[in-house]
Each structure stands twice: as C-alpha cells, then as structure tokens.
Design a protein around this motif. Structure first.
Motif, PDB file in Angstrom:
ATOM      1  N   THR A 254      52.205  39.033  34.398  1.00  0.00           N
ATOM      2  CA  THR A 254      51.331  40.113  34.849  1.00  0.00           C
ATOM      3  C   THR A 254      49.855  39.767  34.715  1.00  0.00           C
ATOM      4  O   THR A 254      49.060  40.016  35.629  1.00  0.00           O
ATOM      5  CB  THR A 254      51.642  41.407  34.083  1.00  0.00           C
ATOM      6  N   ALA A 255      49.469  39.206  33.568  1.00  0.00           N
ATOM      7  CA  ALA A 255      48.060  38.913  33.349  1.00  0.00           C
ATOM      8  C   ALA A 255      47.528  37.921  34.377  1.00  0.00           C
ATOM      9  O   ALA A 255      46.413  38.088  34.905  1.00  0.00           O
ATOM     10  CB  ALA A 255      47.864  38.373  31.937  1.00  0.00           C
ATOM     11  N   GLY A 256      48.285  36.868  34.678  1.00  0.00           N
ATOM     12  CA  GLY A 256      47.845  35.886  35.664  1.00  0.00           C
ATOM     13  C   GLY A 256      47.732  36.480  37.058  1.00  0.00           C
ATOM     14  O   GLY A 256      46.819  36.134  37.824  1.00  0.00           O
ATOM     15  N   ILE A 257      48.651  37.368  37.401  1.00  0.00           N
ATOM     16  CA  ILE A 257      48.586  38.021  38.711  1.00  0.00           C
ATOM     17  C   ILE A 257      47.360  38.914  38.795  1.00  0.00           C
ATOM     18  O   ILE A 257      46.657  38.946  39.820  1.00  0.00           O
ATOM     19  CB  ILE A 257      49.886  38.810  38.968  1.00  0.00           C
ATOM     20  N   CYS A 258      47.060  39.644  37.714  1.00  0.00           N
ATOM     21  CA  CYS A 258      45.865  40.492  37.708  1.00  0.00           C
ATOM     22  C   CYS A 258      44.592  39.654  37.772  1.00  0.00           C
ATOM     23  O   CYS A 258      43.623  40.017  38.441  1.00  0.00           O
ATOM     24  CB  CYS A 258      45.852  41.368  36.455  1.00  0.00           C
ATOM     25  N   ARG A 259      44.567  38.510  37.085  1.00  0.00           N
ATOM     26  CA  ARG A 259      43.412  37.608  37.176  1.00  0.00           C
ATOM     27  C   ARG A 259      43.231  37.124  38.604  1.00  0.00           C
ATOM     28  O   ARG A 259      42.111  37.128  39.151  1.00  0.00           O
ATOM     29  CB  ARG A 259      43.619  36.440  36.204  1.00  0.00           C
TER      30      ARG A 259
END
Length: 421
Positions: free
Chosen positions: A87-92
C-alpha cells in the motif's frame, strides 16, 4: 580437490515445485481474472523504497517498522527498505507519478514482500501478496466493491467455505478521537494490570491494546469502551451504507466490534476474512479504509481503501486437483517422429496440455509419462491415433488434424468421467 559446500537457502525463504507451485499459480491466475472483471488496472511498484515511505505509512511505533523491516543503507548512504507491504509504495507512486489524474484509481498487483520474523507454517521472511486498492474514492461503494471482489476471489478459488468476513467501523476523525480518549482513560485506570508492551503502546498506539494476545491484557481490553458509544451520525451512516451494500451484493459478514487498526490515518471500514483451517494463522485476507495515508506521505487528503492477502496462505487452502487433462504423445516407429511432433503441435493449438517425455525409446517414454502423472498417452501410428487411458480409443487418420485434436479432448474427458479413471 574436495567439493565445495552446497549453499543453503536463506532462512525464511522457499523454493517451489510441483503442487506448491501449482497452488501458487492458481491463486495468481484467479486473482488476475477477478481483478479484470472488476475493472482494476494492473500496476507495478518497486521492491525497494526509501525507508521513510514505510516509516511514515506503517508507523514507527509498530513491530513491522521497529523489528521486522529489511532496512539498510545503500552505497550512496541512502536509507532503503525491501517492501514489507504494497500500500505505501502504491500511495508513493500515486503522488510521484501523477496518478491523481486517474482518480478514483482502481489498481491491483502481486509479488514478493519481506519481513524479518520467525518463520513458521504459512509465514516466511520472503512471502508473496496479492493487493487491491482504490485511491481517491470517499464513497462507501468503493468499500463494498472491494469486499465483493475479495468474496468472489475466495469463491472462485473454492475456499470460501469456512471463511468468515469480520467487519467493523473505525468511524471518522471525530469518532476516532473521542474513542481514543475514552480508551486511554480506561487503560490508564488499569495500567498496573497491563503487559509491558501494552504500557509502551498506551502513549502512541492505544488501539493496539485491544487486539493484544497477551493473557494479562485480555481482561482489561475486553472491558474497554466500545466505538459505538462515540460514533458520529455521519460515521454511522457510512457504515450502514457499507453493510447494506454487502447485503445487496450477497456478501455474508459478521460484526466484530473489537476489530481495529492502530494508526490514526485509518477510517471507517476495517475487515478481515478469517478461517480456523490454518491454525493460529487465521487471517487469509484483510484491509480497510486509510483516508489519511496519502496525506501522511505529504500529499493532499485522498480517501482510499484496499486489502491484501498472502498467496501462500490462500494456496494452502486451495484444492490440489488439477482441472486440466495432461497428455503425452509417443510412437513406436522412429520414422513417425515428425508426425509425433506435428500431432503435439496441433493438440497444443487446440488447447490441450501435452508433456514431452525426454527418453530414447517408446517404452521409456511411456514409463516417464506415467511417472509424470499424465492422464492419457496418445500413440501415433501409420494409419491411426490411439489414446490409452482407462481403455483404448482409436481415431482414424495418419496425422492428427485440428478437428481430431479438439475431438480428442472431448472424447477422453468423457471417457475419464464415465469410468472414474
């Protein structure tokens, strides 16, 4: 000169072959088909990110960040981390790649993730997840669609029996703030009865005490105030819209008022699909709404919701039966080798699975094919094609043409069904 020592695999990693790899592939293939049905676009993000991406998103006070991440400095002195989740990488990427223009953005992906924890059944240090996210959608319909997609995935994998959707609301910011204050007051009154871990969580992450597995914490956690007493009318209406949507979509669910997410950016819907078929590792798919995460990474307020599931855990629940029939094609006449190759090509063109036994003689080819577990052996002869499974069937024609190849699948599948072979 002595032989060099054979290298051992890194602890917590796995090599897959045969049934294990087939289960893994079945999960990925089914997920890819289902995500297309729901209009989720395939996305790829790096395996490695700046450490701050995960420290901000997962929370520095969590065990994942403080104990489990594979973090190190690269040769340029930059702090980087192997992704522990998607999730964090997709949001970045949503922020740095300009994906806001596509909002609401529905994306899905799968691949390896890394956490340094004690390996056990169904849990590895390098494992694999499937992941689905909707970014830029504040409507409860996004939550419903994601949950319906997860439910269909489990049904299409034929593992839905014995899996239960646990559902809760974490409310809006006002709800969460009021509930957090009530929990802190409650836990402070019983501070002396809490475990050391829960005492340390009290200042930074009090909601995590609610799902503590420490027996010392359970009486205090079980007596803690519930969220419903602090739910605003807006948050209540959102949760009602989600539950009514699930009912309309035919998705069965159960309320679990103690299901929480510890970090402040989580809002509204939280959920887990759980089973008792995996022992202690009972969660097979989990997620929720994280309306404040993109903002925590430095972007604008972006309501979002998503879920992830471990491929290995889903694979452990899948049926081992292979739905496809597998054939081998041989000939006892070396002069017919070209016809064998042509027959194999035509069968594959018709969608049949054909294994090639790499052996010198027909007898050894048949033995190898049987050992490999093929369902039937196709014998190519000068004037016919014979299929050997539970009994022999002969098709006329010196070379298998496409029409015969298609008929072959229907005839042999019918034969196996009728004989139970």
């Amino acid at each position: 000169m002595p032989r060099p020592e054979i290298p051992r695999p890194v602890r917590g990693t796995q090599d897959m072959l045969g049934e294990t790899a087939d289960r893994f592939a079945r999960v990925v293939e089914t997920f890819d088909r289902v995500r297309r049905l729901y209009g989720f676009r395939r996305v790829e993000v790096p395996v490695i990110e700046q450490t701050q991406v995960f420290a901000r998103s997962i929370g520095e006070s969590t065990d994942v960040v403080s104990k489990e991440m594979y973090s190190f400095e690269d040769r340029g002195g930059e702090g980087v981390t192997l992704r522990p989740e998607f999730t964090a990488g997709i949001c970045r990427a949503y922020l740095t790649e300009g994906w806001q223009q596509h909002a609401p953005l529905k994306v899905a992906t799968h691949g390896p993730v890394f956490r340094y924890e004690r390996p056990q059944k169904g849990r590895y240090r390098q494992f694999h997840q499937i992941d689905a996210e909707v970014l830029g959608a504040a409507e409860p319909q996004a939550d419903v669609e994601l949950l319906a997609m997860a439910d269909q995935l489990l049904h299409d994998l034929r593992i839905a029996d014995g899996v239960t959707l646990k559902l809760n609301t974490l409310g809006d910011a006002a709800t969460r703030g009021a509930w957090r204050d009530a929990l802190v007051a409650h836990f402070e009154m019983h501070r002396d009865a809490l475990s050391e871990d829960s005492v340390s969580r009290l200042a930074k992450n009090p909601l995590r005490i609610l799902d503590s597995k420490d027996s010392r914490d359970r009486p205090v956690a079980d007596a803690a105030p519930g969220i419903d007493d602090h739910l605003t009318s807006e948050a209540g209406a959102f949760f009602e819209a989600v539950t009514k949507g699930l009912d309309a979509a035919g998705v069965r669910w159960e309320r679990d008022a103690r299901l929480v997410r510890g970090l402040d950016y989580y809002r509204h819907t939280a959920f887990e699909f759980v089973t008792d078929r995996l022992g202690a590792q009972g969660t097979v798919l989990a997620g929720g709404r994280y309306d404040g995460l993109v903002e925590a990474l430095g972007g604008p307020a972006t309501p979002s919701v998503g879920w992830a599931a471990g491929i290995e855990r889903l694979g452990m629940l899948t049926d081992t039966a292979n739905p496809e029939m597998r054939f081998a094609v041989v000939s006892d006449d070396p002069m017919l080798d070209a016809k064998v190759l042509k027959s194999i090509a035509l069968m594959r063109e018709a969608g049949l699975v054909v294994d090639t036994p790499y052996r010198a003689t027909p007898k050894k080819q048949i033995e190898a094919a049987r050992k490999a577990g093929v369902d039937a052996v196709v014998f190519v002869r000068p004037d016919d094609v014979r299929v050997s499974s539970s009994q022999n069937t002969t098709f006329s024609g010196s070379v298998l043409d496409l029409a015969v190849a298609r008929a072959l699948q229907t005839r042999v599948e019918g034969l196996v069904d009728s004989t139970g072979a």
